[in-house]
Design an enzyme around this catalytic site. Structure first.
Site, PDB file in Angstrom:
ATOM      1  N   SER A 166       0.860  -1.195   0.000  1.00 33.96           N
ATOM      2  CA  SER A 166       0.000   0.000   0.000  1.00 33.96           C
ATOM      3  C   SER A 166       0.885   1.231   0.000  1.00 33.96           C
ATOM      4  O   SER A 166       2.065   1.158   0.364  1.00 33.96           O
ATOM      5  CB  SER A 166      -0.864  -0.019   1.270  1.00 33.96           C
ATOM      6  N   TYR A 209      -2.493  -0.531  10.370  1.00 36.99           N
ATOM      7  CA  TYR A 209      -2.499  -0.889   8.949  1.00 36.99           C
ATOM      8  C   TYR A 209      -1.115  -0.613   8.330  1.00 36.99           C
ATOM      9  O   TYR A 209      -0.578  -1.454   7.589  1.00 36.99           O
ATOM     10  CB  TYR A 209      -3.592  -0.089   8.237  1.00 36.99           C
TER      11      TYR A 209
END
Ligand code: NAD
Length: 260
Positions: free
Chosen positions: A144, A157
């Protein structure tokens, strides 16, 4: 001349293949001739993708498994590995958590770790020995933008996606002599059910306004479409990308380099 992209004769495992990026990756790879093994914890969505592929003339099976469960992953893959080689592994399944260090509880951190880090570990540990033996294989991990830059309120995350990036480098290094390639991609915001559900849950009265705001956080002015992400995954896992390993590919509408 460059060969056409094809997955004919290839067996491909996609975790989280029942939704979003994983689903679209399964559909595109099936159209290119691949035999898809959809691994997902959500039985209904995995079965629906399997059915869609079969109706379109492709080959697919679905396996219901929680990738954070080491024994369950081994048990699910063992009969497949006894029958066939796995040529491509797409470590796509992942979950999100919103919060900084102060509102990330220990249980939140553990839950994100279990799926996003340990889940990838479990899949790699179960499949790499067979790829090593067959002296070929391609692994593509979903990292990501949060792997490389600070995104607000994404403490757990970001921790997990940083690990996905560095696991990618580690595996690429360790298995380069066994014909195994390993790369990751780092998407910015992608328009998936995850985004729609997040907005419906957290901003029921101003979903459109928030969708616009999230879109504009990419300098290019919109979110990615799942088809755009899946196309990059298809390329990187194909023979056309045979020279690419140990790399991280941003696909983020300029988020990491142009947000200034
Ligand atoms: P999604 O929520 O649409 O789909 C995720 C799928 O993974 C679902 O089918 C879900 O059932 C499955 N899954 C979740 N936990 C699982 C588990 N423990 N075992 C097996 N399956 C499990 O997600 P998405 O938006 O398509 O994201 C896919 C990947 O891309 C994730 O790793 C995510 O972190 C990453 N990513 C997404 C975006 C985005 O904006 N959507 C951006 C960057 C990276």
């Amino acid at each position: 001349m460059m060969a056409e992209q094809s997955y004919t004769g290839k067996t491909i495992v996609v975790t989280g293949g029942g939704s979003g990026i994983g689903k679209e990756t399964c559909l595109q790879m099936a159209k290119l001739g691949g035999k898809l093994i959809i691994m997902d914890v959500d039985e209904a969505s995995a079965a629906a993708v399997q059915q869609q592929i079969i109706e379109q003339g492709g080959q697919a099976q679905s396996i219901i498994v929680d990738i954070s469960n080491t024994q369950a992953v081994k048990d699910a893959l063992q009969p497949i590995l006894a029958q066939t080689s796995i040529d491509v592994l797409v470590n796509n399944a992942g979950i999100a958590h919103i919060g900084n260090i102060e509102n990330t509880a220990e249980e939140d951190l553990d839950r994100i770790y279990q799926v996003n880090v340990k889940g990838v570990y479990n899949m790699l540990a179960a499949i790499i020995p067979a790829m090593k033996e067959q002296k070929s294989g391609v692994i593509l991990n979903l990292a990501s933008i949060a792997s490389s830059v600070g995104i607000s309120d994404r403490f757990a995350y970001s921790m997990s996606k940083g690990a996905v990036l560095t696991m990618t480098y580690s595996v690429a290094r360790d298995y380069i002599d066994y014909g195994i390639r390993c790369n990751c991609i780092s998407p910015g915001r992608v328009h998936t059910p995850f985004v729609d559900n997040f907005l419906a849950k957290n901003y029921p009265d101003k979903q459109a306004e928030m969708f616009e705001k999230l879109s504009k956080s990419q300098p290019i002015g919109r979110m990615a479409e799942v088809a755009e992400i899946a196309a990059l995954i298809c390329y990187l896992c194909s023979e056309q990308a045979a020279f690419i390993t140990g790399s991280n590919f941003p696909i983020d509408g300029g988020f990491v380099t142009l947000n200034n």
